[in-house]
Design a protein around this motif. Structure first.
Motif, PDB file in Angstrom:
ATOM      1  N   UNK A 226       0.658  -1.267   0.093  1.00 28.59           N
ATOM      2  CA  UNK A 226      -0.089   0.022   0.003  1.00 28.59           C
ATOM      3  C   UNK A 226       0.800   1.494   0.112  1.00 28.59           C
ATOM      4  N   UNK A 227       2.134   1.258   0.620  1.00 26.77           N
ATOM      5  CA  UNK A 227       2.879   2.269   0.502  1.00 26.77           C
ATOM      6  C   UNK A 227       4.386   1.858   0.831  1.00 26.77           C
ATOM      7  N   UNK A 228       5.289   2.840   0.444  1.00 30.95           N
ATOM      8  CA  UNK A 228       6.601   2.713   0.587  1.00 30.95           C
ATOM      9  C   UNK A 228       7.354   3.347   1.294  1.00 30.95           C
ATOM     10  N   UNK A 229       8.228   3.391   2.192  1.00 31.83           N
ATOM     11  CA  UNK A 229       8.829   4.501   2.804  1.00 31.83           C
ATOM     12  C   UNK A 229      10.400   4.409   2.419  1.00 31.83           C
TER      13      UNK A 229
ATOM     14  N   UNK B  14      13.599  -1.063   1.203  1.00 34.44           N
ATOM     15  CA  UNK B  14      13.619  -1.852   2.516  1.00 34.44           C
ATOM     16  C   UNK B  14      12.138  -1.607   2.930  1.00 34.44           C
ATOM     17  N   UNK B  15      11.381  -0.557   2.928  1.00 30.49           N
ATOM     18  CA  UNK B  15      10.228  -0.651   3.559  1.00 30.49           C
ATOM     19  C   UNK B  15       8.760  -0.353   3.070  1.00 30.49           C
ATOM     20  N   UNK B  16       8.170  -1.215   3.433  1.00 28.68           N
ATOM     21  CA  UNK B  16       6.767  -1.346   2.665  1.00 28.68           C
ATOM     22  C   UNK B  16       5.615  -1.732   3.812  1.00 28.68           C
ATOM     23  N   UNK B  17       4.468  -0.997   3.712  1.00 29.11           N
ATOM     24  CA  UNK B  17       3.317  -1.218   4.570  1.00 29.11           C
ATOM     25  C   UNK B  17       2.115  -1.624   3.676  1.00 29.11           C
TER      26      UNK B  17
ATOM     27  N   UNK C 223       2.530   4.189   8.468  1.00 26.24           N
ATOM     28  CA  UNK C 223       3.203   2.834   8.746  1.00 26.24           C
ATOM     29  C   UNK C 223       4.354   2.581   7.774  1.00 26.24           C
ATOM     30  N   UNK C 224       4.357   2.971   6.785  1.00 22.96           N
ATOM     31  CA  UNK C 224       5.709   2.916   5.703  1.00 22.96           C
ATOM     32  C   UNK C 224       6.652   3.880   6.290  1.00 22.96           C
ATOM     33  N   UNK C 225       6.321   4.680   7.264  1.00 23.96           N
ATOM     34  CA  UNK C 225       7.464   5.713   7.734  1.00 23.96           C
ATOM     35  C   UNK C 225       8.045   5.321   9.168  1.00 23.96           C
TER      36      UNK C 225
END
Length: 330
Positions: free
Chosen positions: A39-42, A68-71, A127-129
């Motif tokens: 849903x979102x990437x940081x 590295x980061x995904x929600x 959440x992605x952050x």
């Protein structure tokens, strides 16, 4: 059943323009694997370094992944998966090789051990952050440096995602955060976030200012993202018998050790925390409790809509014009 995922890949080292979105066939989850709809990437500076060839390992070219980061939400699980089920909201744990398991895509296939539950009540963008920024700050400051109330904490590159998180982690412990930033334009934002003092490095000397605001003692803890020759300079801003934690190398030059002994210099890798189930449990509890009581509040610098904006997002990250985390909403 396999699916076709829109995935960001790159075939050569270079600037943001080397990133491209391509269809990639993902098989059904195998033993211990989980399929996640993103849903979102940081974004993280490590990803720009991997793309340009300056990270601590090189990407597998051609066709390297990144991120590295995904929600997201679990859509399918493989045999032997016990911790997650379809419909669960999750975060990637950022404890994997970027080139092979990078999460820039609308669907990703990850090992069960590379996922953690999403904190309750947190939307996808926030959440992605949270995960990599707060686990790095928590792991380095609390678990490694034993941060305590009243400690002076000097945070370099404080407008970054980890830097803004570190200010909050320090305040949560009752410590005194001293932030550095290159330009005057970010001073007020860092003060508003909770920094007790802000040192603008383009016109102020870090050592002189750190000694001034600590009454001549220096900072008991220094959290540095820059490395290179700058690390040696930071030794003079550190208190006698203090702790200097190096977690990044943005200078992209050989790191020089300070000579202000006695001094503990610690090279921090977040894999020490996120690489074990117990570490992920502790970190997850810390983040969830901080979000719940309001002492942790992710700072979002900008949100880009759509995977096709990944190049623009990387360009902003490299400009250093933002404060906090850059997020791409899928």
């Amino acid at each position: 059943m396999s699916i076709t995922a829109r995935t960001v890949l790159f075939d050569e080292l270079g600037g943001p323009g080397v990133l491209r979105v391509e269809p990639v066939e993902l098989p059904a989850p195998g033993p211990g694997e989980v399929l996640v709809k993103v849903e979102a990437l940081g974004l993280n500076r490590a990803e720009a370094m991997l793309r340009s060839g300056t990270y601590f390992y090189l990407p597998p070219l051609p066709g390297s992944r990144n991120g590295y980061e995904a929600a997201g939400e679990v859509t399918a699980v493989g045999p032997e998966v016990t911790a997650f089920a379809p419909g669960d909201l999750v975060l990637s744990a950022a404890n994997f090789n970027l080139g092979s398991h990078g999460v820039y895509g609308d669907h990703v296939l990850l090992p069960e051990t590379s996922l953690v539950p999403r904190p309750a009540g947190t939307d996808a963008v926030d959440a992605a952050a949270v995960w990599l920024t707060y686990t790095t700050a928590y792991g380095a400051l609390v678990e490694r440096a034993r941060l305590a109330a009243g400690d002076h904490v000097l945070i370099t590159g404080a407008s970054s995602g980890v830097g803004t998180a570190a200010i909050q982690v320090a305040r949560r412990a009752g410590a005194i955060p001293i932030a550095t930033t290159r330009t005057e334009g970010k001073r007020q934002a860092l003060l508003d976030l909770g920094a007790e003092h802000v040192i603008v490095t383009e016109r102020e000397d870090v050592t002189e200012e750190a000694l001034r605001v600590t009454g001549g003692r220096g900072a008991g803890i220094v959290l540095d993202a820059i490395g290179g020759p700058y690390l040696r300079e930071l030794g003079a801003a550190t208190a006698t018998d203090g702790t200097l934690i190096s977690y990044g190398w943005l200078a992209e030059r050989p790191t020089e050790l300070p000579m202000q002994w006695p001094l503990t210099v610690h090279g921090y890798s977040n894999f020490v925390l996120t690489g074990s189930a117990e570490g992920r449990r502790r970190a997850g509890h810390y983040i969830a409790s901080g979000l719940a009581d309001g002492t942790l509040r992710p700072v979002i610098g900008e949100v880009f809509d759509g995977l096709d904006r990944i190049v623009d997002a990387h360009r902003l990250m490299e400009s250093n014009a933002h404060t906090g985390k850059i997020v791409v909403r899928i």
